[in-house]
Enzyme design. Structure first.
Site, PDB file in Angstrom:
ATOM      1  N   LYS A  74       0.467   0.138   5.902  1.00  0.00           N
ATOM      2  CA  LYS A  74       0.678  -0.759   4.768  1.00  0.00           C
ATOM      3  C   LYS A  74       2.042  -0.493   4.150  1.00  0.00           C
ATOM      4  O   LYS A  74       2.504   0.660   4.087  1.00  0.00           O
ATOM      5  CB  LYS A  74      -0.434  -0.529   3.743  1.00  0.00           C
ATOM      6  CG  LYS A  74      -0.450  -1.491   2.568  1.00  0.00           C
ATOM      7  CD  LYS A  74      -1.656  -1.220   1.685  1.00  0.00           C
ATOM      8  CE  LYS A  74      -1.725  -2.179   0.499  1.00  0.00           C
ATOM      9  NZ  LYS A  74      -2.937  -1.929  -0.326  1.00  0.00           N
ATOM     10  N   SER A 111      -5.695  -5.856  -1.127  1.00  0.00           N
ATOM     11  CA  SER A 111      -4.271  -6.114  -0.934  1.00  0.00           C
ATOM     12  C   SER A 111      -3.761  -5.709   0.452  1.00  0.00           C
ATOM     13  O   SER A 111      -2.628  -6.025   0.825  1.00  0.00           O
ATOM     14  CB  SER A 111      -3.459  -5.354  -2.003  1.00  0.00           C
ATOM     15  OG  SER A 111      -3.647  -3.950  -1.890  1.00  0.00           O
ATOM     16  N   SER A 147      -9.034  -2.677  -1.758  1.00  0.00           N
ATOM     17  CA  SER A 147      -7.938  -3.167  -0.919  1.00  0.00           C
ATOM     18  C   SER A 147      -8.052  -2.821   0.551  1.00  0.00           C
ATOM     19  O   SER A 147      -7.206  -3.232   1.341  1.00  0.00           O
ATOM     20  CB  SER A 147      -6.600  -2.648  -1.460  1.00  0.00           C
ATOM     21  OG  SER A 147      -6.343  -3.161  -2.736  1.00  0.00           O
TER      22      SER A 147
END
Length: 440
Positions: free
Chosen positions: A37, A112, A136
């Site tokens: 990420k 996210s 997330s």
């Protein structure tokens, strides 16, 4: 591996799952490929954390989780797309394109860590590093039909995580294969002197402990879509067929999780974001003839997105003199109450089980019509375990009439990741995962 690296850019043109892709197309002596990420620092790739304010930022160090994956022989192929600073449930708050769900390009990957879940879904046997604050990892895992593990807070070092909420952020793993998650969790886990919160953890033991009983909070099943309710009920029948005892319970404390979480998260986030003023990291192209306050205000107004500004305002308000005890301190007490609720249930059961999300991945036009409160409320099932710091995992559990995946979330007591990994392997043997059609 070489074929994948060669086709990665073309694949990304379709799904927008990466913000940065490796320029080195040679896998070399790499034992495996992985992604991370964009909220995890990497010294050989730009790290933007989904924000224009960090464009051009090239860290001089790796996040510990990335460093450990490299040390194990892995090659970082790219940084995955995300909501700006992790603020969002649908990865639509990114200025670098919006990742598209591999099952339906008109739908969200979740957030996210949306790009990470997309990569885990479209690249076979791929493992992606994600970061979870309030859902997330599990949210996008559910929407993209993959497994997503969030370890106990402190199990994996947070060094190199661009913080959203310091007391909430946890580095996790996403993959379409539960065995991949079981393989790589021990690699990224362990004590790290660079992160004191990781230094009190017990040893990670993988002994194959099974989950024999689960508690399902009845109040967590309110407000589910028809398809999710049907898929979850079918999964409960499958669990019973596996010999797992399923008991319906009440857990009133769950309703307090969302308000407590957003007070804590925005308070911590607004403090963390104070360092982004266009003078140290990323973009530094402001008018230096301006006074500091004017420069500061211009830069943050220009390069922060709307959701980021909203959370800064909310968090700053909650921490103001005269309001701190009313909001922030009270939320911390609510967090302790929710932890106690889980602990009481886990005295009698091995895990707490709920659907991961109350609906399957929504279309982008549906998301655009959601108010901020509706968007925040979508996380009502993923927020509670994140608030407690307990390990939890989303596993695929069904598909709706349009073939969109859904997940169920299983939560165990602190440091009990072994039970989750064992359950995921057993579940993978009885549940038939449908992979999306991907042009590789």
């Amino acid at each position: 591996m070489k074929d994948l690296l060669a086709k990665l850019s073309k694949l990304n043109d379709k799904y927008s799952m990466f913000t940065t892709i490796t320029a080195d197309k040679d896998a070399g002596d790499s034992k495996f490929l992985f992604s991370a990420k964009d909220g995890l620092t990497s010294k050989d790739m730009e790290t933007k954390c989904g924000s224009r304010i960090l464009e051009g930022y090239r860290p001089v160090f790796d996040a510990t989780a990335i460093a450990k994956m490299r040390e194990a022989g892995g090659k970082l192929i790219g940084k995955t797309n995300m909501d700006e600073f992790g603020f969002g449930s649908f990865s639509t708050n990114s200025p670098f394109g919006v990742p598209k769900n591999p099952y339906d390009l008109e739908r969200s990957c979740g957030g996210s860590s949306g790009g990470a879940a997309c990569a885990a879904s479209v690249i076979e046997y791929h493992v992606a590093l994600g970061v979870s604050t309030g859902g997330s990892v599990c949210c996008p895992a559910s929407f993209c039909g993959v497994y997503g593990l969030v370890p106990t807070y402190g199990r994996v070092s947070r060094y190199g995580v661009i913080d959203n909420g310091n007391s909430l952020d946890k580095v996790g793993l996403l993959s379409s294969c539960p065995f991949q998650i079981a393989k790589f969790l021990p690699i990224i886990s362990g004590k790290d002197p660079k992160d004191p919160t990781s230094c009190c953890q017990p040893e990670l033991e993988i002994k194959g402990k099974k989950i024999k009983s689960v508690a399902v909070p009845e109040n967590a099943l309110d407000g589910l879509s028809k398809d999710v309710r049907s898929g979850f009920n079918a999964s409960l029948d499958t669990l019973r067929g596996m010999g797992i005892d399923v008991e319906m319970i009440t857990m009133p404390s769950l309703k307090y999780a969302i308000p407590a979480y957003y007070i804590i998260e925005t308070s911590e986030a607004s403090t963390n974001l104070a360092s982004y003023v266009g003078m140290r990291y990323g973009r530094q192209d402001g008018d230096l003839s301006l006074k500091f306050d004017d420069y500061f205000n211009y830069f943050r107004t220009e390069y922060f997105g709307d959701e980021t500004k909203r959370r800064i305002i909310l968090g700053t308000y909650a921490r103001m003199a005269g309001l701190r005890d009313r909001y922030y301190s009270k939320s911390l007490r609510v967090r302790l109450h929710i932890i106690s609720s889980y602990k009481e249930i886990l005295k009698e059961h091995d895990a707490v089980l709920t659907p991961t999300m109350p609906f399957v991945s929504p279309r982008f036009d549906e998301i655009s019509n959601m108010s901020p409160v509706e968007s925040y409320s979508a996380d009502r099932l993923t927020v509670p375990p994140n608030l407690t710091g307990m390990p939890h995992m989303s596993v695929p559990c069904g598909y709706d009439g349009n073939g969109m995946p859904m997940g169920m979330q299983i939560v165990t007591d602190h440091w009990q990741e072994d039970r989750l990994l064992t359950f995921a392997k057993e579940w993978g043997a009885v549940f038939d995962v449908r992979r999306p059609e991907v042009p590789l």
